[in-house]
Design a protein around this motif. Structure first.
Motif, mmCIF file in Angstrom:
data_model
loop_
_atom_site.group_PDB
_atom_site.id
_atom_site.type_symbol
_atom_site.label_atom_id
_atom_site.label_comp_id
_atom_site.label_asym_id
_atom_site.label_seq_id
_atom_site.Cartn_x
_atom_site.Cartn_y
_atom_site.Cartn_z
ATOM 1 N N ILE A 35 7.327 -39.564 20.393
ATOM 2 C CA ILE A 35 6.614 -39.011 21.550
ATOM 3 C C ILE A 35 7.603 -38.451 22.572
ATOM 4 O O ILE A 35 7.395 -37.364 23.131
ATOM 5 N N VAL A 36 8.695 -39.163 22.813
ATOM 6 C CA VAL A 36 9.710 -38.661 23.744
ATOM 7 C C VAL A 36 10.313 -37.352 23.228
ATOM 8 O O VAL A 36 10.573 -36.415 24.003
ATOM 9 N N GLY A 37 10.510 -37.251 21.907
ATOM 10 C CA GLY A 37 11.033 -36.014 21.325
ATOM 11 C C GLY A 37 10.079 -34.847 21.518
ATOM 12 O O GLY A 37 10.505 -33.719 21.812
ATOM 13 N N ILE A 38 8.767 -35.105 21.356
ATOM 14 C CA ILE A 38 7.773 -34.040 21.574
ATOM 15 C C ILE A 38 7.784 -33.593 23.032
ATOM 16 O O ILE A 38 7.747 -32.388 23.329
ATOM 17 N N TRP A 39 7.832 -34.559 23.949
ATOM 18 C CA TRP A 39 7.888 -34.197 25.372
ATOM 19 C C TRP A 39 9.147 -33.386 25.690
ATOM 20 O O TRP A 39 9.101 -32.403 26.443
ATOM 21 N N ALA A 40 10.283 -33.794 25.125
ATOM 22 C CA ALA A 40 11.539 -33.062 25.370
ATOM 23 C C ALA A 40 11.467 -31.645 24.800
ATOM 24 O O ALA A 40 11.957 -30.680 25.414
ATOM 25 N N ALA A 41 10.830 -31.513 23.624
ATOM 26 C CA ALA A 41 10.701 -30.176 23.031
ATOM 27 C C ALA A 41 9.813 -29.285 23.891
ATOM 28 O O ALA A 41 10.119 -28.094 24.086
ATOM 29 N N LEU A 42 8.729 -29.822 24.425
ATOM 30 C CA LEU A 42 7.861 -29.028 25.304
ATOM 31 C C LEU A 42 8.590 -28.627 26.583
ATOM 32 O O LEU A 42 8.450 -27.486 27.065
ATOM 33 N N LEU A 43 9.343 -29.567 27.153
ATOM 34 C CA LEU A 43 10.084 -29.250 28.375
ATOM 35 C C LEU A 43 11.135 -28.179 28.113
ATOM 36 O O LEU A 43 11.304 -27.237 28.911
ATOM 37 N N GLY A 62 0.807 -25.399 30.437
ATOM 38 C CA GLY A 62 0.602 -26.615 31.225
ATOM 39 C C GLY A 62 -0.496 -27.484 30.645
ATOM 40 O O GLY A 62 -0.405 -28.726 30.652
ATOM 41 N N ILE A 63 -1.558 -26.820 30.135
ATOM 42 C CA ILE A 63 -2.643 -27.584 29.497
ATOM 43 C C ILE A 63 -2.120 -28.319 28.263
ATOM 44 O O ILE A 63 -2.444 -29.486 28.019
ATOM 45 N N VAL A 64 -1.292 -27.623 27.467
ATOM 46 C CA VAL A 64 -0.718 -28.250 26.277
ATOM 47 C C VAL A 64 0.162 -29.432 26.666
ATOM 48 O O VAL A 64 0.116 -30.510 26.055
ATOM 49 N N ALA A 68 -0.405 -33.323 25.690
ATOM 50 C CA ALA A 68 0.612 -34.081 24.959
ATOM 51 C C ALA A 68 0.990 -35.355 25.717
ATOM 52 O O ALA A 68 1.158 -36.421 25.119
ATOM 53 N N ILE A 69 1.113 -35.249 27.042
ATOM 54 C CA ILE A 69 1.465 -36.436 27.838
ATOM 55 C C ILE A 69 0.338 -37.465 27.791
ATOM 56 O O ILE A 69 0.574 -38.663 27.599
ATOM 57 N N ALA A 70 -0.920 -36.980 27.939
ATOM 58 C CA ALA A 70 -2.053 -37.902 27.893
ATOM 59 C C ALA A 70 -2.155 -38.579 26.529
ATOM 60 O O ALA A 70 -2.395 -39.794 26.433
ATOM 61 N N THR A 74 -1.661 -42.584 25.809
ATOM 62 C CA THR A 74 -2.736 -43.321 25.137
ATOM 63 C C THR A 74 -2.231 -44.034 23.894
ATOM 64 O O THR A 74 -2.543 -45.205 23.656
ATOM 65 N N VAL A 75 -1.443 -43.328 23.090
ATOM 66 C CA VAL A 75 -0.912 -43.926 21.867
ATOM 67 C C VAL A 75 -0.012 -45.116 22.181
ATOM 68 O O VAL A 75 -0.072 -46.158 21.527
ATOM 69 N N ILE A 76 0.822 -44.982 23.208
ATOM 70 C CA ILE A 76 1.726 -46.074 23.559
ATOM 71 C C ILE A 76 0.944 -47.288 24.060
ATOM 72 O O ILE A 76 1.228 -48.437 23.693
ATOM 73 N N VAL A 77 -0.065 -47.060 24.903
ATOM 74 C CA VAL A 77 -0.876 -48.173 25.403
ATOM 75 C C VAL A 77 -1.596 -48.882 24.252
ATOM 76 O O VAL A 77 -1.605 -50.113 24.163
ATOM 77 N N VAL A 78 -2.184 -48.089 23.343
ATOM 78 C CA VAL A 78 -2.862 -48.691 22.180
ATOM 79 C C VAL A 78 -1.868 -49.466 21.326
ATOM 80 O O VAL A 78 -2.165 -50.568 20.838
#
Length: 235
Positions: A35-43, A62-64, A68-70, A74-78
């Motif tokens: 998930i951190v890798g996906i966020w870094a790629a988007l940034l 921004g919507i994407v 992705a952040i939401a 959610t995945v991390i909390v679950v």
């Protein structure tokens, strides 16, 4: 409760035995870094787009990013809640295995203590601080209460069927810290102590090993009480 037999190997290619499955902590760590890798790629993609085309409309981007952040949160909390449930289940399974090593004929019921049961244990075993999850082992001659204490199965209470007077269901109002504890019904075992004084052990029944949900009135609780009453009569 009968155990399932060991699975028979199927014909064909043998599976590799040197591959060890990932633990819950390793899976959670891997998922977190993905998930951190996906966020870094988007940034990084946003920085490149802004640097190369400053006038482009990035509202869709921004919507994407928000999605992705939401999704990641959610995945991390679950995953965190699932890991906690797995830890509770493993603790219950370890306790069940320890009890069955002592007596393989008993059938086990995951339970949660009521205030009345805590008081009874405090009277009999004042050095023990009863936790939120316990297990009852019901055998041919007795019922016993167990708890996992520092990876060791500890028997806290023994009730012989020959000294049981009545087994029933009681409504316990306002008992426990959780909302389902206030809605649940307790199983009550009325018995006579070795010194001929009357006593009662009440406990909530958890829906499954590792679960924090408690049973209320219904077929499952009625069946359990009927089985306990029949066990008491047979003994």
């Amino acid at each position: 409760m009968p155990r399932r037999p060991d699975p028979v190997p199927r014909p064909g290619r043998a599976r590799r035995s040197d591959r060890t499955p990932m633990s819950a902590a390793q899976r959670l760590s891997t998922l977190r870094w993905v998930i951190v890798g996906i966020w870094a790629a988007l940034l990084t993609a946003r920085i490149i787009v802004v640097a190369t085309a400053p006038d482009v409309d990035l509202s869709w981007f921004g919507i994407v990013e928000f999605g992705a952040i939401a999704l990641g949160v959610t995945v991390i909390v679950v995953a965190v809640f699932r890991a906690a449930a797995l830890r509770r289940r493993h603790a219950d399974e370890a306790l069940a295995l320890a009890i069955r090593r002592i007596d393989p004929t008993v059938w086990l019921v995951p339970a949660a203590p009521t205030t009345e049961l805590r008081d009874a244990i405090a009277e009999v075993r004042p050095e023990v601080s009863l936790g939120a999850r316990v297990t009852w082992a019901f055998g041919a001659t007795e019922a016993s209460l167990w708890e996992l204490d520092d990876r060791k199965a500890t028997r806290l209470l023994v009730v012989r069927w020959s000294r049981v007077v009545h087994v029933g269901i009681e409504d316990v109002h306002g008992d426990g810290d959780r909302a389902d504890a206030r809605r649940a019904c307790a199983v009550a075992i009325h018995y006579v102590r070795p010194d001929d004084t009357p006593a009662v052990a009440t406990f909530f029944v958890r829906t499954a090993p590792g679960s924090r949900r408690l049973l209320g009135r219904g077929q499952r609780l009625d069946r359990l009480v009927a089985d306990l009453a029949r066990e008491r009569i047979v003994a």
